[in-house]
Write an enzyme that holds these catalytic residues in place. Structure first.
Site, PDB file in Angstrom:
ATOM      1  N   ASP A  96      33.330  20.661  20.808  1.00 59.31           N
ATOM      2  CA  ASP A  96      33.351  19.201  20.880  1.00 59.31           C
ATOM      3  C   ASP A  96      33.823  18.619  19.548  1.00 59.31           C
ATOM      4  OD1 ASP A  96      32.230  19.481  23.370  1.00 59.31           O
ATOM      5  OD2 ASP A  96      30.171  19.177  22.657  1.00 59.31           O
TER       6      ASP A  96
HETATM    7  N1  URA Z   1      28.152  23.483  23.532  1.00 53.02           N
HETATM    8  C1  URA Z   1      28.247  22.174  23.281  1.00 53.02           C
HETATM    9  O1  URA Z   1      27.443  21.371  23.752  1.00 53.02           O
HETATM   10  N2  URA Z   1      29.256  21.749  22.500  1.00 53.02           N
HETATM   11  C2  URA Z   1      30.158  22.575  21.928  1.00 53.02           C
HETATM   12  O2  URA Z   1      31.038  22.124  21.206  1.00 53.02           O
HETATM   13  C3  URA Z   1      30.037  23.937  22.199  1.00 53.02           C
HETATM   14  C4  URA Z   1      29.016  24.381  23.003  1.00 53.02           C
END
Ligand code: URA
Length: 236
Positions: free
Chosen positions: A103
């Protein structure tokens, strides 16, 4: 392979610059000057010198990136900077892409490559490649959360996570390590939310045998070592 293509694949030089170097007699194959940009070389055997530098041929490039917050895991985005913006110029010709997604606010290990086959295998749900995240949560976690993560958490009507590994690493319970075996959208955040908690900081520290190099500052990347790459290939 054509010599101009090979040089373009292995160096940051543009086709125009390569042509010019060839014209200036600065390119040789096995110690013989080459004057034709379309000259065919054997990339695995021939010794190619381009402007005084020996060309090291490798079909694919693999970089470990310590992703900072604020970057999208993509090659292009209309609104935000993308992780390939962090790739040093010397690798720009390689057309790298991220293997999977972190993310925009997630930090840590992201593999960049142009090896589509390896990326596909690493991301395939069949491979069950473990991914370990360092998590800071809004509320402390304890034994009951560890048990729930290890049992599997139902995130959607028809999706329950595979048993994860959860380890609390701070006395106050706010910091933990979670290892998951899938890569669903926002998976770690959703797993914590499902237990009435919230992730406030998330950093991926490993993917399979590949561990984030502690010497890499945020935003920095480096090529995988031969050993790292071999280990990764062996487990998929
Ligand atoms: N899980 C998440 O919630 N975000 C990420 O970026 C990776 C795994």
């Amino acid at each position: 392979m054509r010599i101009d293509k090979l040089i373009a694949n292995c160096t940051p030089a543009t086709r125009r610059e390569i042509k010019l170097c060839i014209k200036k007699r600065q390119v040789s194959v096995n110690s013989k000057v080459v004057s034709d940009p379309g000259f065919h070389v054997d990339e695995n055997k021939d010794e190619i010198i381009f402007c005084g530098e020996k060309i090291k041929y490798s079909r694919y490039t693999y970089l470990m990136l310590n992703k900072p917050e604020g970057y999208i895991s993509a090659t292009y985005d209309k609104h935000y900077p993308v992780v390939v913006d962090l790739v040093p110029k010397e690798f720009a010709h390689a057309r790298l892409f991220p293997v999977g997604r972190l993310d925009i606010d997630t930090h840590g290990l992201l593999l960049l490559t142009n090896d589509g086959d390896l990326a596909h295998k690493l991301l395939s749900p069949k491979s069950h490649v473990p991914k370990t995240y360092y998590v800071k949560s809004a509320k402390p976690v304890g034994k009951s959360e560890t048990n729930s993560f290890e049992k599997g958490i139902t995130l959607e009507e028809d999706f329950t996570t595979q048993p994860a590994i959860h380890k609390i690493i701070s006395d106050d319970g706010y910091e933990s390590l979670l290892t998951i075996y899938e890569g669903k959208f926002h998976q770690v955040k959703r797993m914590f939310e499902a237990l009435g908690n919230e992730v406030v900081y998330l950093k991926r520290i490993s993917m399979g045998s590949l561990t984030l190099d502690k010497l890499l500052a945020e935003g920095e990347c480096r090529p995988l070592t031969g050993e790292e790459l071999q280990k990764l290939k062996n487990e998929i």
